[in-house]
Design a protein around this motif. Structure first.
Motif, short mmCIF file in Angstrom:
data_model
loop_
_atom_site.label_atom_id
_atom_site.label_comp_id
_atom_site.label_asym_id
_atom_site.label_seq_id
_atom_site.Cartn_x
_atom_site.Cartn_y
_atom_site.Cartn_z
N GLY A 25 -0.24 2.46 6.62
CA GLY A 25 -1.23 2.55 5.02
C GLY A 25 -2.22 2.65 5.91
O GLY A 25 -3.83 2.77 4.82
N VAL A 72 -3.63 5.46 5.88
CA VAL A 72 -4.27 6.49 5.05
C VAL A 72 -5.56 5.89 4.48
O VAL A 72 -6.88 6.13 3.96
N ILE A 83 -1.08 0.47 0.01
CA ILE A 83 -1.59 0.32 1.15
C ILE A 83 -1.39 -1.15 2.18
O ILE A 83 -0.77 -1.25 2.90
N ALA A 98 0.40 7.19 1.20
CA ALA A 98 0.80 6.10 1.79
C ALA A 98 2.17 6.08 1.64
O ALA A 98 3.09 5.58 2.91
#
Length: 277
Positions: free
Chosen positions: A81, A84, A203, A227
């Motif tokens: 996450g 991302v 995330i 994610a």
């Protein structure tokens, strides 16, 4: 050789010439952007500062209190996450650089030269992708230092590609916003928009652990699809939620960036072209 053959040959040479100068212009823009990073490495450090601090904060301070669906280590859930989030926040830097060049007259200089407008926009995109690779590399080294161990092989490469695919799509959003923003301060204010968009996603927390209405919004957030797909490919999957989009995260991780690219890439090129009118 007939007149038609000569005309065709001349047209082919002209076409090759246009392609050559397009690539040459693009490379010059890329080289300019990378030179700025080389001379001011603090810019990359600044871009990475917030994600690294977030990793330390959520991983060590809040990590013991976080719940992962199906069990498992929260750091394994968090790291993909965070990758991302780093890619998602990159569009703010893109917008800031573009609006800075615009207000300082750099864009006007490009417009006064015999350069293809698409080369200027594409050069900015390639520069940001190169920087994104460096950012991911540094973030992954930080994750390794914290004990994160992904699965290797094709899954790792595919996850890395999906992260860059998301960054690629958001580059054009950043370029477009940079061309319409009046000043660098306005571009910097985009953080106020990006922060809630990344927080209301998967995330940090799985959508199924949120209130129903908020979990629905988080699940359909394009960032959440990337994610979730990255976690699967890195070998740290989380139980799928009830929604269709969560069950097809890998598919949507490819579709969402494609949609964003189809929308904002033409807008960015068209906006650059309109500057000269």
């Amino acid at each position: 050789m007939s007149v038609v053959d000569v005309a065709d040959a001349g047209g082919a040479v002209a076409d090759r010439g246009r392609v050559y100068w397009l690539l040459s212009d693009c490379w010059n823009v890329v080289r300019r952007g990378l030179t700025h990073y080389q001379r001011q490495p603090i810019n990359i450090a600044w871009q990475l500062g917030f994600p690294i601090l977030s990793v330390l904060l959520y991983g060590y301070v809040f990590g013991s209190a976080m719940t992962v669906p199906g069990g498992g280590d929260y750091k394994d859930f968090l790291m993909p996450g965070m990758f991302v989030m780093t890619m998602a926040f990159g569009f703010i830097n893109t917008a800031t650089v573009v609006v800075y060049d615009s207000t300082k007259g750099v864009i006007d200089r490009f417009r006064s030269m015999p350069m293809a407008p698409s080369a200027v926009v594409a050069g900015r995109g390639i520069t940001d992708l190169v920087v994104a690779c460096a950012e991911l590399g540094i973030m992954m080294l930080t994750a390794f230092a914290m004990g994160w161990r992904p699965e290797g092989g094709p899954g790792f490469v595919a996850a890395f590609g999906l992260l860059l695919w998301l960054r690629f799509s958001l580059i054009w959003l950043g370029v477009w916003l940079g061309l319409i923003a009046p000043n660098p301060e306005a571009a910097g204010g985009l953080f106020a928009v990006a922060f809630p968009l990344t927080m209301i996603s998967s995330i940090f927390v799985a959508p199924q652990l949120m209130p129903d209405w908020l979990g629905f919004v988080a699940a359909w957030n394009p960032i959440s699809s990337t994610a979730a797909a990255a976690r699967d490919l890195f070998g740290t999957p989380v139980g799928d939620g009830d929604s269709w989009v969560e069950g097809h995260a890998l598919l949507m991780a490819g579709v969402w960036p494609a949609v964003l690219t189809l929308i904002f890439l033409p807008l960015a090129v068209r906006r650059f072209q309109k500057l000269s009118r």
